[in-house]
Design an enzyme around this catalytic site. Structure first.
Site, short mmCIF file in Angstrom:
data_model
loop_
_atom_site.label_atom_id
_atom_site.label_comp_id
_atom_site.label_asym_id
_atom_site.label_seq_id
_atom_site.Cartn_x
_atom_site.Cartn_y
_atom_site.Cartn_z
N HIS B 374 0.81 -1.22 0.00
CA HIS B 374 0.00 0.00 0.00
C HIS B 374 0.85 1.27 0.00
O HIS B 374 0.32 2.37 -0.14
CB HIS B 374 -0.96 -0.01 1.19
N ASP B 378 -2.51 1.86 -4.65
CA ASP B 378 -3.77 2.03 -3.94
C ASP B 378 -4.81 1.08 -4.54
O ASP B 378 -4.63 0.54 -5.63
CB ASP B 378 -4.26 3.47 -4.05
#
Lengths: 327, 402
Positions: B374, B378
């Site tokens: 992450h 995204d």
């Protein structure tokens, strides 16, 4: 705030101080009718007349000597060396007389002179118009040495130097004269001698420098920011008295220090900065202190390619910072 | 003349290895390039070739000993002047393509700067626990500060759940299994990945009825013609590679202060054996057809199981594909293959009743489980990528030419 050039900052400082204090006067080669070869004193002869803007013979020893004598008499002379390279005939006057007058007279006398000297390379000036001379004088107690980088600093520091009661060697980088422009307030201000200034705040590598190299380092810092390397840039502004606290604080900020000057490395002022950090800031260091300096060759070459090789460039700075960041 | 033979650099990320077996003993004659010992590293097993012809004079490292790259392992006596000791130049034997300079080989791992020493002392840090990101593995001041802030973050959690040392102690009847080098390497890499990478997880399901039909129709002739079985894996890889072409940002690695988008598409495939997990790499996977991929997967899996993978076949992966369905899993949360950005698990294909055109039909369904870094990516970006993989899988049908 109006934007002015570095050299306009010089002229404005002299003009304001001459207006404010009748004891202030200018002397040097071609500073009067001609307004100086770089035009730093342009308009002053017309404004203040020949008694306060003196064209002198081509004798640096005399320029310095007359200034010292006048200062002893209560005047506040601003002596111009046309090029810093030409200061050598005046060294005896500056070191043996100006720097020692207060000490020698046990504080009864002082020597409030400013010796302005355009220095540095990058203007295709070759051997006699490119030298950096700070290391010759840096080991002379009693003498202050200033080397500003921006219009704001040069104006504020020159005014402070003129008001100072002791001799100040005021080094103006001639490449900055017309290249560097910046905002300067209209209202009166001075910049105190002996105070360094953080020009860029960063976390990865601390760069300590002065003069033209501040701008080159800034350029390198901009570029490196895109790679995620954040440079902390300290502009010394005054070499003597040196802002030790600012140096130690800046060094501690990142633990990785790069000292840059255009003057050659051996015996250069960078060695002094490095020694201070080593003596007082060892346990903040995360990498060996690095110096990026001019090469140890007699003087600036005339040949354009060689001049480029001699001069510190933003590219060389970028490389040195990156290496330190990766260390 | 005596020549020192040192542990060669076997790959860019390998800094040490264990001499698993000496193939020569003192007094034996070796030819130049002849293997003198076997080395087990956390990536592969490799043989160390001699740099020179001569007689083994002395073996300096015992079997089973861990040694650093560059360390001298034995001395060979050549027939030239015998009084001089010379160091070998193992550069010519570097299995990895990239030449490493001698200075790079010297680790800076335990060269501490004054700032690092001071911080370690002030905060009582065991520097062995700190990851070095500086030059040649040096621990920088920033590394220590980073470690400290991580420590502070986890300190509270640890305090709440003290793990009793007693629980770990073996009681009678328990069996203690010493860690093999490979097990240790897997453990380290998994911990590194889980500790450093903020994993996020996405699952999508795909209707692969067409693909199942296609494979059933082709598998017999494929096996006869190509000599390798036709599994689902090449289809999965093909779907991934095509989607990477469209969404190249998933093909990336994290590199401290930047993200490196990889130009090559090198697919790591997870291959499990009884005792360990390996991830051999299909280099330039985008240059293969499904047919080519089938062969490549077969070869790599076979080599993995026989322990004969070459080092180059384990390096350079940019994206990992995991066929968890092969052992019946229907959902998993894979751990990212550090330092890649994404790992994608293909789960079991199961027949399920699903709604198709307002009717309930029996379809072959598969779950696609994806973990992403992450920091780099995204959900939206990866969602688009995964949807493309799903669409490709669903587009396969008996008419598809493979």
């Amino acid at each position: 705030m109006p934007t002015i050039s570095y050299i306009e900052g010089v002229t404005a400082a002299i003009r304001e101080e001459m207006k404010a204090d009748e004891r202030v006067f200018v002397l040097g080669e071609d500073v009067g009718v001609r307004g100086g070869v770089f035009r730093a004193t342009a308009g002053l002869y017309e404004e203040f007349g020949e008694d306060r803007v003196l064209d002198t013979p081509l004798s640096e020893s005399a320029i310095a000597g007359v200034a010292i004598g006048a200062a002893a008499y209560g005047m506040r002379p601003i002596a111009e060396m046309q090029f810093a390279d030409f200061i050598l005939p005046a060294v005896n006057q500056i070191m043996s007389e100006a720097a020692r007058l207060r000490y020698r007279s046990n504080g009864s006398w002082s020597c409030p002179i400013v010796i302005r000297a355009p220095y540095g390379g990058g203007i295709h000036g070759a051997l006699y118009h490119s030298q950096s001379i700070e290391s010759i004088f840096a080991g002379t107690p009693g003498l202050k040495i200033v080397a500003p980088s921006t219009p704001y600093d040069v104006k504020g520091l020159l005014k402070a130097a003129i008001r100072d009661d002791d001799p100040v060697l005021f080094l103006e980088h001639k490449r900055c004269y017309r290249w560097i422009k910046g905002e300067v307030p209209e209202e009166e201000y001075t910049v105190p001698l002996g105070k360094a200034d953080i020009k860029v705040v960063g976390t990865d590598v601390t760069v300590i420098t002065y003069g033209l190299m501040v701008h080159y380092a800034k350029e390198a810092a901009e570029k490196l920011k895109q790679e995620g390397i954040h440079v902390h840039l300290l502009d010394l502004r005054t070499l003597i008295p040196l802002d030790k606290e600012a140096i130690l604080e800046a060094a501690a900020k990142t633990g990785k220090v790069l000292i840059i000057h255009e003057d050659n490395k051996t015996g250069g002022f960078g060695g002094e900065i490095s020694a201070i950090i080593a003596e007082e800031g060892l346990f903040e260091l995360d990498a060996p202190i690095q110096r990026l300096c001019g090469p140890d060759v007699p003087a600036m070459p005339y040949n354009a390619s060689l001049e480029k090789e001699f001069m510190i460039s933003p590219q060389k700075i970028e490389k040195a910072i990156r290496e330190l960041a990766e260390f | 003349m005596a020549v020192n033979i040192s542990m060669p650099q076997l790959g860019e990320s390998i800094s040490e290895g264990v001499i698993s077996k000496w193939l020569k003993k003192p007094g034996d004659w070796v030819e130049k390039y002849e293997p003198i010992c076997e080395v087990e590293t956390d990536k592969v097993n490799a043989e160390v070739p001699s740099t020179i012809s001569g007689k083994i004079m002395e073996i300096l490292v015992k079997e089973g000993t861990k040694i650093a790259v560059g360390q001298i392992i034995c001395r060979i006596l050549t027939e030239e002047d015998e009084s001089v000791v010379q160091n070998d130049s193992h550069e010519s034997f570097m299995i990895n393509q990239r030449p490493t300079t001698s200075s790079e080989a010297v680790s800076m791992r335990s060269r501490y700067s004054p700032a690092v020493t001071r911080l370690a002392q002030e905060h009582q840090i065991d520097l062995n626990q700190v990851k070095g990101t500086g030059k040649r593995g040096r621990i920088t001041r920033k590394d220590v500060l980073q470690y400290l802030s991580n420590q502070q973050a986890t300190a509270t959690i640890l305090e709440q759940e003290p793990v009793s040392q007693l629980e770990r102690m073996p009681t009678s009847g328990d069996q203690e299994i010493p860690l093999s080098h490979v097990r240790r390497a897997i453990a380290d890499r998994m911990v590194k990945s889980k500790k450093e990478i903020p994993h996020a997880w996405i699952m999508m399901e795909a209707d692969v009825t067409g693909l199942v039909e296609l494979r059933n129709q082709e598998k017999k002739s494929f096996q006869e013609k190509e000599g390798v079985p036709l599994t689902f894996m090449p289809f999965f890889i093909k779907a991934v590679v095509d989607a990477i072409k469209e969404f190249p940002y998933v093909n990336a690695v994290w590199s401290n202060d930047k993200v490196v988008l990889k130009k090559e598409i090198n697919i790591s495939i997870a291959v499990g054996t009884e005792e360990a997990l390996y991830v051999p790499v299909i280099h330039d996977a985008d240059s293969f057809s499904i047919r080519g991929l089938a062969k490549k997967v077969y070869q790599l899996a076979k080599k993995t199981r026989s322990g004969s993978l070459e080092l180059s076949e384990t390096q350079g992966g940019t994206f990992t594909v995991n066929n968890t369905g092969s052992f019946g899993s229907i959902a998993s949360k894979p751990i990212i293959n550090y330092p890649q950005a994404v790992i994608l698990s293909f789960e079991s294909i199961v027949k399920r009743p699903v709604v198709v055109d307002q009717m309930i039909g029996i379809r072959d369904m598969i779950n696609l489980c994806l973990s992403l870094d992450h920091r780099i990516l995204d959900g939206v970006m990866v969602g688009k990528f995964l949807r493309r993989v799903k669409q490709t899988l669903e587009s396969f049908n008996p008419q598809t030419v493979i």
